[in-house]
Motif scaffolding. Sequence first.
Motif, PDB file in Angstrom:
ATOM      1  N   THR A 146       1.058   4.188  -2.776  1.00 23.32           N
ATOM      2  CA  THR A 146       0.827   5.573  -2.348  1.00 23.32           C
ATOM      3  C   THR A 146       1.997   6.488  -2.712  1.00 23.32           C
ATOM      4  O   THR A 146       1.798   7.600  -3.189  1.00 23.32           O
ATOM      5  N   HIS A 147       3.218   5.986  -2.507  1.00 20.64           N
ATOM      6  CA  HIS A 147       4.417   6.798  -2.748  1.00 20.64           C
ATOM      7  C   HIS A 147       4.991   6.623  -4.159  1.00 20.64           C
ATOM      8  O   HIS A 147       6.036   7.191  -4.468  1.00 20.64           O
ATOM      9  N   HIS A 148       4.307   5.825  -4.991  1.00 20.23           N
ATOM     10  CA  HIS A 148       4.765   5.555  -6.359  1.00 20.23           C
ATOM     11  C   HIS A 148       6.155   4.940  -6.390  1.00 20.23           C
ATOM     12  O   HIS A 148       6.967   5.244  -7.269  1.00 20.23           O
ATOM     13  N   TRP A 149       6.423   4.048  -5.430  1.00 17.67           N
ATOM     14  CA  TRP A 149       7.682   3.310  -5.416  1.00 17.67           C
ATOM     15  C   TRP A 149       7.547   2.102  -6.332  1.00 17.67           C
ATOM     16  O   TRP A 149       6.528   1.412  -6.337  1.00 17.67           O
ATOM     17  N   LEU A 150       8.574   1.856  -7.098  1.00 15.08           N
ATOM     18  CA  LEU A 150       8.567   0.682  -7.962  1.00 15.08           C
ATOM     19  C   LEU A 150       8.564  -0.591  -7.122  1.00 15.08           C
ATOM     20  O   LEU A 150       9.257  -0.683  -6.106  1.00 15.08           O
ATOM     21  N   HIS A 151       7.788  -1.563  -7.562  1.00 20.28           N
ATOM     22  CA  HIS A 151       7.728  -2.885  -6.943  1.00 20.28           C
ATOM     23  C   HIS A 151       7.407  -3.861  -8.071  1.00 20.28           C
ATOM     24  O   HIS A 151       7.321  -3.474  -9.226  1.00 20.28           O
ATOM     25  N   ARG A 152       7.263  -5.140  -7.734  1.00 17.70           N
ATOM     26  CA  ARG A 152       7.067  -6.163  -8.766  1.00 17.70           C
ATOM     27  C   ARG A 152       5.643  -6.714  -8.748  1.00 17.70           C
ATOM     28  O   ARG A 152       5.100  -6.994  -7.683  1.00 17.70           O
ATOM     29  N   VAL A 153       5.102  -6.902  -9.931  1.00  9.96           N
ATOM     30  CA  VAL A 153       3.797  -7.534 -10.104  1.00  9.96           C
ATOM     31  C   VAL A 153       3.993  -8.689 -11.080  1.00  9.96           C
ATOM     32  O   VAL A 153       4.633  -8.525 -12.121  1.00  9.96           O
ATOM     33  N   ALA A 154       3.464  -9.854 -10.716  1.00  8.10           N
ATOM     34  CA  ALA A 154       3.564 -11.041 -11.566  1.00  8.10           C
ATOM     35  C   ALA A 154       2.178 -11.410 -12.069  1.00  8.10           C
ATOM     36  O   ALA A 154       1.223 -11.456 -11.293  1.00  8.10           O
ATOM     37  N   THR A 155       2.067 -11.632 -13.371  1.00  3.19           N
ATOM     38  CA  THR A 155       0.780 -11.977 -13.966  1.00  3.19           C
ATOM     39  C   THR A 155       0.921 -13.204 -14.858  1.00  3.19           C
ATOM     40  O   THR A 155       2.032 -13.585 -15.242  1.00  3.19           O
ATOM     41  N   ILE A 156      -0.237 -13.781 -15.180  1.00  4.06           N
ATOM     42  CA  ILE A 156      -0.281 -14.954 -16.032  1.00  4.06           C
ATOM     43  C   ILE A 156      -1.330 -14.744 -17.111  1.00  4.06           C
ATOM     44  O   ILE A 156      -2.453 -14.324 -16.828  1.00  4.06           O
ATOM     45  N   VAL A 157      -0.958 -15.032 -18.346  1.00  6.57           N
ATOM     46  CA  VAL A 157      -1.887 -15.082 -19.463  1.00  6.57           C
ATOM     47  C   VAL A 157      -2.255 -16.557 -19.613  1.00  6.57           C
ATOM     48  O   VAL A 157      -1.383 -17.388 -19.890  1.00  6.57           O
ATOM     49  N   CYS A 158      -3.519 -16.879 -19.398  1.00  5.18           N
ATOM     50  CA  CYS A 158      -3.973 -18.260 -19.497  1.00  5.18           C
ATOM     51  C   CYS A 158      -4.603 -18.504 -20.860  1.00  5.18           C
ATOM     52  O   CYS A 158      -5.422 -17.707 -21.314  1.00  5.18           O
ATOM     53  N   ARG A 159      -4.174 -19.590 -21.479  1.00  2.00           N
ATOM     54  CA  ARG A 159      -4.746 -19.988 -22.768  1.00  2.00           C
ATOM     55  C   ARG A 159      -5.130 -21.452 -22.662  1.00  2.00           C
ATOM     56  O   ARG A 159      -4.498 -22.209 -21.923  1.00  2.00           O
ATOM     57  N   GLY A 204       0.822  -1.208   0.000  1.00  2.00           N
ATOM     58  CA  GLY A 204       0.000   0.000   0.000  1.00  2.00           C
ATOM     59  C   GLY A 204       0.853   1.253   0.000  1.00  2.00           C
ATOM     60  O   GLY A 204       0.552   2.221  -0.701  1.00  2.00           O
ATOM     61  N   GLU A 205       1.938   1.239   0.780  1.00  2.00           N
ATOM     62  CA  GLU A 205       2.849   2.395   0.797  1.00  2.00           C
ATOM     63  C   GLU A 205       3.553   2.545  -0.548  1.00  2.00           C
ATOM     64  O   GLU A 205       3.758   3.668  -1.025  1.00  2.00           O
ATOM     65  N   ALA A 206       3.949   1.407  -1.148  1.00  2.00           N
ATOM     66  CA  ALA A 206       4.615   1.468  -2.456  1.00  2.00           C
ATOM     67  C   ALA A 206       3.701   2.145  -3.473  1.00  2.00           C
ATOM     68  O   ALA A 206       4.154   2.991  -4.252  1.00  2.00           O
ATOM     69  N   GLY A 238       1.843   2.505 -15.142  1.00  2.00           N
ATOM     70  CA  GLY A 238       0.662   2.233 -14.348  1.00  2.00           C
ATOM     71  C   GLY A 238      -0.295   3.392 -14.171  1.00  2.00           C
ATOM     72  O   GLY A 238       0.110   4.530 -14.014  1.00  2.00           O
ATOM     73  N   GLU A 239      -1.574   3.077 -14.185  1.00  2.00           N
ATOM     74  CA  GLU A 239      -2.612   4.077 -13.980  1.00  2.00           C
ATOM     75  C   GLU A 239      -2.643   4.543 -12.522  1.00  2.00           C
ATOM     76  O   GLU A 239      -2.914   5.696 -12.248  1.00  2.00           O
ATOM     77  N   ILE A 240      -2.344   3.619 -11.602  1.00  2.00           N
ATOM     78  CA  ILE A 240      -2.388   3.943 -10.174  1.00  2.00           C
ATOM     79  C   ILE A 240      -0.997   4.250  -9.628  1.00  2.00           C
ATOM     80  O   ILE A 240      -0.813   5.166  -8.843  1.00  2.00           O
ATOM     81  N   SER A 241      -0.014   3.456 -10.061  1.00  2.00           N
ATOM     82  CA  SER A 241       1.356   3.573  -9.570  1.00  2.00           C
ATOM     83  C   SER A 241       2.271   2.806 -10.516  1.00  2.00           C
ATOM     84  O   SER A 241       1.829   1.851 -11.147  1.00  2.00           O
TER      85      SER A 241
END
Length: 171
Positions: free
Chosen positions: A25-38, A21-23, A102-105
């Motif tokens: 709010t403060h626009h700190w870079l962090h990691r997001v992992a996603t999966i494209v399912c087929r 949440g702080e990352a 990112g639209e949010i951060s």
Amino acid sequence: MGELVDRVDEQDRILGPVDRGEAITHHWLHRVATIVCRDGEGRFLVHRRAADMSRFPGQYNFMVGGGAEAGESYEEAAARELTEELGVRVPVRFALKFLCRGEISPYWLGIHEAVVDEDIIPDPDEISWHAWVTEDELREMAGRPTFVADAVEALDRYLSRGEAAPADPLP
């Protein structure tokens, strides 16, 4: 304290753990992992996010996933998120990574892919609807204002790689 993620720099080097949440709010870079399912026919899984989600409620997306926890690799996070959100355990394969403003951060987005030919059991706290769609149908959906904005850029990058989707389950 909420969910801990690794704060990273512009080169995706870990700086240390922070509250997600702080990352944001403060626009700190962090990691997001996603999966494209087929599925085995090459169709994409598309879903609508639950209406009470904190980010992008009720919007459509073609990726499932979330923040990589502190100390967790992109691949580990992708496999965990796939199980949490869809109730399946199948191999995931890294596809690409990019710095998403990112639209949010801002965040580093690791996109993985998986072939899912078994029944999925979406977590109703995360997913309110889902369907398998063709690439043309997905492109049309991505042009609508109800599609997660960050996912539009991710879709463009994912499809522009020029690689065919895996037809068989990944090793």
